[in-house]
Design a protein around this motif. Structure first.
Motif, PDB file in Angstrom:
ATOM      1  N   GLY A 324       0.801  -1.229   0.000  1.00  0.00           N
ATOM      2  CA  GLY A 324       0.000   0.000   0.000  1.00  0.00           C
ATOM      3  C   GLY A 324       0.826   1.269   0.000  1.00  0.00           C
ATOM      4  O   GLY A 324       0.290   2.375  -0.085  1.00  0.00           O
ATOM      5  N   ALA A 325       2.165   1.136   0.089  1.00  0.00           N
ATOM      6  CA  ALA A 325       3.007   2.335   0.165  1.00  0.00           C
ATOM      7  C   ALA A 325       2.917   3.145  -1.133  1.00  0.00           C
ATOM      8  O   ALA A 325       2.803   4.374  -1.101  1.00  0.00           O
ATOM      9  CB  ALA A 325       4.449   1.947   0.460  1.00  0.00           C
ATOM     10  N   ALA A 326       2.938   2.465  -2.273  1.00  0.00           N
ATOM     11  CA  ALA A 326       2.934   3.182  -3.556  1.00  0.00           C
ATOM     12  C   ALA A 326       1.660   4.015  -3.707  1.00  0.00           C
ATOM     13  O   ALA A 326       1.712   5.175  -4.138  1.00  0.00           O
ATOM     14  CB  ALA A 326       3.075   2.187  -4.703  1.00  0.00           C
ATOM     15  N   ALA A 327       0.524   3.453  -3.323  1.00  0.00           N
ATOM     16  CA  ALA A 327      -0.733   4.189  -3.436  1.00  0.00           C
ATOM     17  C   ALA A 327      -0.709   5.421  -2.535  1.00  0.00           C
ATOM     18  O   ALA A 327      -1.232   6.482  -2.896  1.00  0.00           O
ATOM     19  CB  ALA A 327      -1.895   3.278  -3.057  1.00  0.00           C
ATOM     20  N   ALA A 328      -0.080   5.297  -1.385  1.00  0.00           N
ATOM     21  CA  ALA A 328      -0.013   6.426  -0.448  1.00  0.00           C
ATOM     22  C   ALA A 328       0.916   7.527  -0.961  1.00  0.00           C
ATOM     23  O   ALA A 328       0.731   8.700  -0.661  1.00  0.00           O
ATOM     24  CB  ALA A 328       0.475   5.935   0.910  1.00  0.00           C
ATOM     25  N   VAL A 329       1.885   7.132  -1.756  1.00  0.00           N
ATOM     26  CA  VAL A 329       2.894   8.079  -2.249  1.00  0.00           C
ATOM     27  C   VAL A 329       2.374   8.890  -3.445  1.00  0.00           C
ATOM     28  O   VAL A 329       2.676  10.079  -3.595  1.00  0.00           O
ATOM     29  CB  VAL A 329       4.163   7.276  -2.655  1.00  0.00           C
ATOM     30  N   LEU A 330       1.590   8.249  -4.298  1.00  0.00           N
ATOM     31  CA  LEU A 330       1.183   8.844  -5.590  1.00  0.00           C
ATOM     32  C   LEU A 330       0.666  10.285  -5.510  1.00  0.00           C
ATOM     33  O   LEU A 330       1.094  11.129  -6.309  1.00  0.00           O
ATOM     34  CB  LEU A 330       0.132   7.955  -6.262  1.00  0.00           C
ATOM     35  N   PRO A 331      -0.244  10.619  -4.574  1.00  0.00           N
ATOM     36  CA  PRO A 331      -0.778  11.995  -4.576  1.00  0.00           C
ATOM     37  C   PRO A 331       0.299  13.056  -4.419  1.00  0.00           C
ATOM     38  O   PRO A 331       0.116  14.192  -4.866  1.00  0.00           O
ATOM     39  CB  PRO A 331      -1.718  12.010  -3.362  1.00  0.00           C
ATOM     40  N   TYR A 332       1.401  12.700  -3.818  1.00  0.00           N
ATOM     41  CA  TYR A 332       2.438  13.705  -3.528  1.00  0.00           C
ATOM     42  C   TYR A 332       3.339  13.998  -4.724  1.00  0.00           C
ATOM     43  O   TYR A 332       4.192  14.866  -4.656  1.00  0.00           O
ATOM     44  CB  TYR A 332       3.239  13.286  -2.285  1.00  0.00           C
ATOM     45  N   LEU A 333       3.097  13.299  -5.821  1.00  0.00           N
ATOM     46  CA  LEU A 333       3.814  13.675  -7.056  1.00  0.00           C
ATOM     47  C   LEU A 333       3.354  15.054  -7.517  1.00  0.00           C
ATOM     48  O   LEU A 333       4.038  15.727  -8.287  1.00  0.00           O
ATOM     49  CB  LEU A 333       3.544  12.644  -8.158  1.00  0.00           C
ATOM     50  N   ASP A 334       2.187  15.478  -7.052  1.00  0.00           N
ATOM     51  CA  ASP A 334       1.672  16.808  -7.415  1.00  0.00           C
ATOM     52  C   ASP A 334       1.742  17.790  -6.260  1.00  0.00           C
ATOM     53  O   ASP A 334       1.086  18.827  -6.272  1.00  0.00           O
ATOM     54  CB  ASP A 334       0.218  16.673  -7.903  1.00  0.00           C
ATOM     55  N   ASP A 335       2.508  17.498  -5.263  1.00  0.00           N
ATOM     56  CA  ASP A 335       2.655  18.403  -4.116  1.00  0.00           C
ATOM     57  C   ASP A 335       3.230  19.734  -4.606  1.00  0.00           C
ATOM     58  O   ASP A 335       4.044  19.758  -5.532  1.00  0.00           O
ATOM     59  CB  ASP A 335       3.594  17.768  -3.079  1.00  0.00           C
ATOM     60  N   PRO A 336       2.825  20.842  -3.980  1.00  0.00           N
ATOM     61  CA  PRO A 336       3.384  22.139  -4.417  1.00  0.00           C
ATOM     62  C   PRO A 336       4.860  22.320  -4.074  1.00  0.00           C
ATOM     63  O   PRO A 336       5.519  23.207  -4.622  1.00  0.00           O
ATOM     64  CB  PRO A 336       2.521  23.161  -3.659  1.00  0.00           C
ATOM     65  N   VAL A 337       5.379  21.514  -3.166  1.00  0.00           N
ATOM     66  CA  VAL A 337       6.789  21.720  -2.746  1.00  0.00           C
ATOM     67  C   VAL A 337       7.720  20.825  -3.574  1.00  0.00           C
ATOM     68  O   VAL A 337       7.555  19.612  -3.638  1.00  0.00           O
ATOM     69  CB  VAL A 337       6.955  21.436  -1.228  1.00  0.00           C
ATOM     70  N   TYR A 338       8.693  21.488  -4.178  1.00  0.00           N
ATOM     71  CA  TYR A 338       9.664  20.859  -5.080  1.00  0.00           C
ATOM     72  C   TYR A 338      10.349  19.650  -4.441  1.00  0.00           C
ATOM     73  O   TYR A 338      10.452  18.584  -5.036  1.00  0.00           O
ATOM     74  CB  TYR A 338      10.670  21.962  -5.395  1.00  0.00           C
ATOM     75  N   ASP A 339      10.827  19.807  -3.178  1.00  0.00           N
ATOM     76  CA  ASP A 339      11.573  18.736  -2.515  1.00  0.00           C
ATOM     77  C   ASP A 339      10.646  17.562  -2.165  1.00  0.00           C
ATOM     78  O   ASP A 339      11.084  16.413  -2.172  1.00  0.00           O
ATOM     79  CB  ASP A 339      12.238  19.278  -1.233  1.00  0.00           C
ATOM     80  N   VAL A 340       9.393  17.850  -1.886  1.00  0.00           N
ATOM     81  CA  VAL A 340       8.431  16.777  -1.582  1.00  0.00           C
ATOM     82  C   VAL A 340       8.179  15.950  -2.847  1.00  0.00           C
ATOM     83  O   VAL A 340       8.093  14.712  -2.790  1.00  0.00           O
ATOM     84  CB  VAL A 340       7.109  17.359  -1.035  1.00  0.00           C
ATOM     85  N   VAL A 341       8.083  16.625  -3.986  1.00  0.00           N
ATOM     86  CA  VAL A 341       7.863  15.900  -5.245  1.00  0.00           C
ATOM     87  C   VAL A 341       9.046  14.956  -5.502  1.00  0.00           C
ATOM     88  O   VAL A 341       8.864  13.805  -5.924  1.00  0.00           O
ATOM     89  CB  VAL A 341       7.671  16.878  -6.431  1.00  0.00           C
ATOM     90  N   THR A 342      10.244  15.440  -5.234  1.00  0.00           N
ATOM     91  CA  THR A 342      11.422  14.576  -5.405  1.00  0.00           C
ATOM     92  C   THR A 342      11.324  13.361  -4.486  1.00  0.00           C
ATOM     93  O   THR A 342      11.553  12.215  -4.919  1.00  0.00           O
ATOM     94  CB  THR A 342      12.723  15.352  -5.080  1.00  0.00           C
ATOM     95  N   ALA A 343      10.955  13.601  -3.237  1.00  0.00           N
ATOM     96  CA  ALA A 343      10.837  12.486  -2.284  1.00  0.00           C
ATOM     97  C   ALA A 343       9.762  11.507  -2.745  1.00  0.00           C
ATOM     98  O   ALA A 343       9.932  10.281  -2.619  1.00  0.00           O
ATOM     99  CB  ALA A 343      10.519  13.024  -0.899  1.00  0.00           C
ATOM    100  N   ALA A 344       8.671  12.029  -3.288  1.00  0.00           N
ATOM    101  CA  ALA A 344       7.584  11.155  -3.756  1.00  0.00           C
ATOM    102  C   ALA A 344       8.043  10.328  -4.959  1.00  0.00           C
ATOM    103  O   ALA A 344       7.752   9.125  -5.058  1.00  0.00           O
ATOM    104  CB  ALA A 344       6.366  11.995  -4.108  1.00  0.00           C
ATOM    105  N   ALA A 345       8.757  10.974  -5.885  1.00  0.00           N
ATOM    106  CA  ALA A 345       9.243  10.254  -7.075  1.00  0.00           C
ATOM    107  C   ALA A 345      10.229   9.157  -6.666  1.00  0.00           C
ATOM    108  O   ALA A 345      10.167   8.024  -7.166  1.00  0.00           O
ATOM    109  CB  ALA A 345       9.908  11.240  -8.035  1.00  0.00           C
ATOM    110  N   ASP A 346      11.117   9.484  -5.737  1.00  0.00           N
ATOM    111  CA  ASP A 346      12.076   8.488  -5.240  1.00  0.00           C
ATOM    112  C   ASP A 346      11.338   7.336  -4.560  1.00  0.00           C
ATOM    113  O   ASP A 346      11.672   6.160  -4.757  1.00  0.00           O
ATOM    114  CB  ASP A 346      13.044   9.123  -4.232  1.00  0.00           C
ATOM    115  N   ALA A 347      10.363   7.703  -3.737  1.00  0.00           N
ATOM    116  CA  ALA A 347       9.608   6.679  -3.003  1.00  0.00           C
ATOM    117  C   ALA A 347       8.874   5.760  -3.973  1.00  0.00           C
ATOM    118  O   ALA A 347       8.837   4.539  -3.786  1.00  0.00           O
ATOM    119  CB  ALA A 347       8.626   7.341  -2.046  1.00  0.00           C
ATOM    120  N   LEU A 348       8.316   6.350  -5.024  1.00  0.00           N
ATOM    121  CA  LEU A 348       7.577   5.530  -5.994  1.00  0.00           C
ATOM    122  C   LEU A 348       8.520   4.531  -6.670  1.00  0.00           C
ATOM    123  O   LEU A 348       8.154   3.375  -6.914  1.00  0.00           O
ATOM    124  CB  LEU A 348       6.909   6.428  -7.038  1.00  0.00           C
ATOM    125  N   LEU A 349       9.729   4.985  -6.947  1.00  0.00           N
ATOM    126  CA  LEU A 349      10.697   4.075  -7.552  1.00  0.00           C
ATOM    127  C   LEU A 349      11.036   2.924  -6.601  1.00  0.00           C
ATOM    128  O   LEU A 349      11.292   1.807  -7.040  1.00  0.00           O
ATOM    129  CB  LEU A 349      11.958   4.853  -7.945  1.00  0.00           C
TER     130      LEU A 349
END
Lengths: 413, 329
Positions: A324-349
């Protein structure tokens, strides 16, 4: 009976999530670490009085004699008060000035008489103990208390030809203490002892648990020692934090419960260091929580609601590869904060699969800026199902690319 | 008045009018506020570099820009296997933490090391400046923040190895106003704008290193002697635990112009935690180290030198020679 740190953390976090879906507010942080220290004060190792320490050193000196005096001294060591003896022996092995030949005996005494409370501090000795000979009883002491953290040292000693013969012999004998297995006769042949070492080590690295270890390994003194080691997370200087993280990366899986519990602590640094340590440990955290039937995405949902903690929480969530981690991470690919998006992309990988390629494609095509790290990670997600190398990205440090390549390789496996 | 004279007056009048008009245009251009720029969302330091080319040029040459990729850092941190080190080599914005408290690592743009946002980004997404009267219409809408010039601002990273603690103990006459006096001196840019130099001159700059200490040597009646005084740095010399070292060496001469091998005299360094047999020999701010040298009987002269190493294992040929003095019997 005291509740384990994980049960407390779960109760606290789930109380926040049950009534509020979707979560809008971050959790109200509490003095979790302080409470743990207070609750376990009675089980903590005692301060060592000078006279007790001097007596113990004298006994160690006598124990080195190969005579009846030596045997008597060893028996006297055995009859000392347990917690005081463990505390004094730990001081011996931690002291820079303590003579190396006596330190070897102190490790042997810890192996034979040390209590479970020694485990965190003894684990830290793996970082600082440079004497190969001392590493053998150190690894054995850890093994007797359910930790495989010293197995790497035994492996290295046995593989290194220029270690003294007596050290290699001692390391070979230490293998006889590995957890039993049907069909394996300890000491019958070195090749089968070695094979058992390789198996046990692989099991340890995957689960941070020795094969057939009891589910509840940690007793009161051990829990008290864990809270005390965690108090180093409050430090502003780097070294105590570095040491404590190193210990928790190498403790048996029950140690993860403490880390999860203090993600609720009132101190920002304690929360941050706990999440980062969980991220460094990675998949064993997810497996441990699965066996405890706890859902990490649900546990971490309130933390994700806190903008300050979000990037680090995503990192820990992705690294755990929990269901369930990937599903929890997905919404944050559109987070307004640049560093959060990076963390989300890394987490998805780190926790996604080929079914997330479309989400990655859409985010790569969106107008909002992506960091080189995020761009590369999403590029990797697109290729999880292929054996193609991801396209290079301008401005990405080679070591950062290599880290992501290793995550991609893990997903492909 | 002749025609010629009238012509000259006319020409002069036209010139005066043109000059006057030019002056008015120039005056208007100075007094009229520039067209306001739209505010932009700042998310990456790459955006800062586009509008501040002068600062960008200095920063690109600095060890802040190089902080994440520096091979020496990679070696000492086991290629960042010690991930703790990343916190200061690719930090999140310092202003997101309490003054002087340690900073934590960011996830994005790590190759940019200690980038613009590390020091200038505000927690709300704005941009901070030390300048008390910043251009309010600049796209990044800079806001004056006094903490930018404080030692606490640098302490988040630079006190991990105790440099700011050392500054607190330094003699008042060396302390100045803080770190910026020496490491970010004033700079004047195009258009007469005043700012600070962003090349962060320090351990990799010969002039900065030489300004930290003075070396003196002579051969008196009692024999040769050597002194090193930390009379320029408001922190120890060298500062920074384990990574830096400075060595004094001597070579003797038994006939004019011919010297023996360099011999080690003294090392200034704070050792690392595992180096149990070593003590801290850094030279405190304002302190002087002095040694009488034991000259070989046949020596007629000597050369002494001070070498600065950015890591303690650096060879003599790779080290930076700060001073070399010749003395004669």
């Amino acid at each position: 009976m005291r509740a384990s740190p994980l049960v407390l953390a779960a109760a606290c976090l789930l109380a926040c999530t049950a009534e509020q879906q979707p979560i809008a507010e971050p959790p109200s942080y509490q003095a979790v670490l302080e409470a743990g220290l207070i609750e376990t004060a009675a089980d903590a190792l005692p301060e060592v009085e000078e006279a007790v320490f001097e007596n113990l050193v004298e006994l160690l000196e006598l124990a080195t004699l190969s005579s009846r005096n030596g045997e008597t001294a060893w028996r006297q060591l055995e009859s000392m008060d347990g917690p005081e003896r463990t505390a004094a022996l730990l001081l011996c092995v931690e002291s820079r000035e303590f003579p190396p030949e006596l330190r070897l005996w102190a490790y042997a005494a810890l192996r034979d008489f040390g209590s479970s409370a020694m485990l965190p501090r003894l684990t830290l000795r793996l970082k600082y103990e440079k004497d190969w000979g001392a590493n053998v009883p150190l690894a054995e002491a850890l093994l007797r208390h359910g930790s495989g953290a010293g197995l790497a040292a035994l492996e290295t000693i046995l593989q290194t030809e220029d270690t003294p013969v007596e050290t290699r012999t001692a390391a070979a004998l230490a293998l006889l203490g590995l957890p039993a297995k049907e069909g394996w006769v300890p000491g019958a042949a070195f090749s089968s002892d070695w094979q058992r070492l390789v198996e046990v080590r692989a099991h340890w690295l995957r689960y941070r648990v020795l094969p057939d270890a009891p589910t509840e390994l940690f007793d009161g003194p051990m829990r008290a020692a864990c809270w005390r080691m965690l108090s180093r997370f409050r430090s502003q200087p780097l070294r105590p934090v570095d040491d404590a993280r190193r210990v928790f990366e190498r403790l048996p899986a029950e140690g993860f419960d403490f880390l999860i519990a203090i993600t609720q602590d009132e101190d920002l640094y304690v929360r941050e260091h706990a999440l980062q340590t969980l991220a460094w440990i990675g998949p064993p955290v997810g497996l441990h929580l699965q066996s405890a039937e706890l859902d990490l995405p649900t546990l971490f949902a309130p933390l994700l609601a806190d903008a300050v903690m979000r990037a680090r929480t995503l990192e820990a969530l992705g690294a755990s590869n929990a269901p369930g981690a990937a599903a929890a991470v997905l919404p944050y690919l559109d987070d307004p904060v640049y560093d959060v998006v990076t963390a989300a992309a890394d987490a998805l990988l780190r926790c996604g699969d080929a079914s997330h390629a479309e989400a990655a494609r859409l985010r790569l095509a969106a107008e909002r800026q992506l960091s080189p790290e995020a761009r590369y990670s999403l590029g990797c997600v697109l290729l999880i199902d292929s054996d193609q190398a991801p396209p290079p990205v301008d401005g990405l440090d080679p070591s950062e690319q290599a880290r992501r390549d290793s995550w991609l390789a893990a997903r492909r496996d | 008045m002749s025609l010629a004279d009238r012509g000259r007056v006319h020409a002069g009048g036209i010139a005066a009018i043109l000059l006057g008009a030019g002056g008015v245009v120039a005056l208007v251009s100075v007094l009229t506020p520039p067209t306001p720029h739209d505010a932009v969302e700042i998310y990456s330091s790459a955006q800062c570099l586009e509008c501040h080319p002068g600062v960008a040029e200095e920063w690109r040459e600095s060890h802040h820009a190089f902080a994440f990729e520096n091979p020496e850092v990679r070696k000492l941190s086991k290629d960042f296997e010690n991930q703790e080190c990343i916190a200061c080599h690719a930090p999140r914005p310092v202003l997101g933490f309490e003054p002087g408290e340690r900073v934590l690592a960011r996830t994005s743009d790590r190759a940019m090391g200690v980038d613009c946002l590390a020091c200038h980004a505000l927690p709300d997404g704005g941009v901070a400046t030390e300048n008390l009267n910043p251009r309010a219409d600049a796209p990044c809408r800079p806001q004056p923040v006094a903490r930018m010039a404080s030692v606490e601002h640098c302490a988040s990273c630079h006190n991990q190895h105790f440099t700011v603690d050392q500054w607190q103990l330094a003699p008042e006459h060396l302390k100045g106003d803080g770190c910026l006096d020496c490491h970010m001196p004033a700079a004047f840019r195009e258009g007469g704008r005043r700012g600070r130099n962003h090349s962060f001159r320090a351990a990799h700059d010969l002039e900065a290193l030489q300004s930290a200490v003075s070396m003196r040597a002579d051969w008196s009646e009692r024999g040769p002697w050597l002194e090193l005084e930390n009379d320029g740095a408001a922190h120890n010399f060298p500062t920074d635990e384990r990574s830096r070292a400075a060595d004094l060496q001597v070579r003797w001469s038994e006939s004019a112009g011919e010297f023996g091998e360099w011999q080690h005299l003294h090392r200034f360094r704070d050792p690392y935690r595992d180096e149990t047999d070593l003590t801290n020999t850094q030279l405190g701010s304002g302190e002087t180290w002095r040694q009488e040298l034991d000259a070989p009987t046949a020596a007629v002269g000597a050369e002494v030198r001070l070498l600065y190493r950015t890591n303690p294992f650096q060879s003599d040929s790779d080290a930076t020679e700060l001073y070399r003095l010749a003395i004669e019997r």
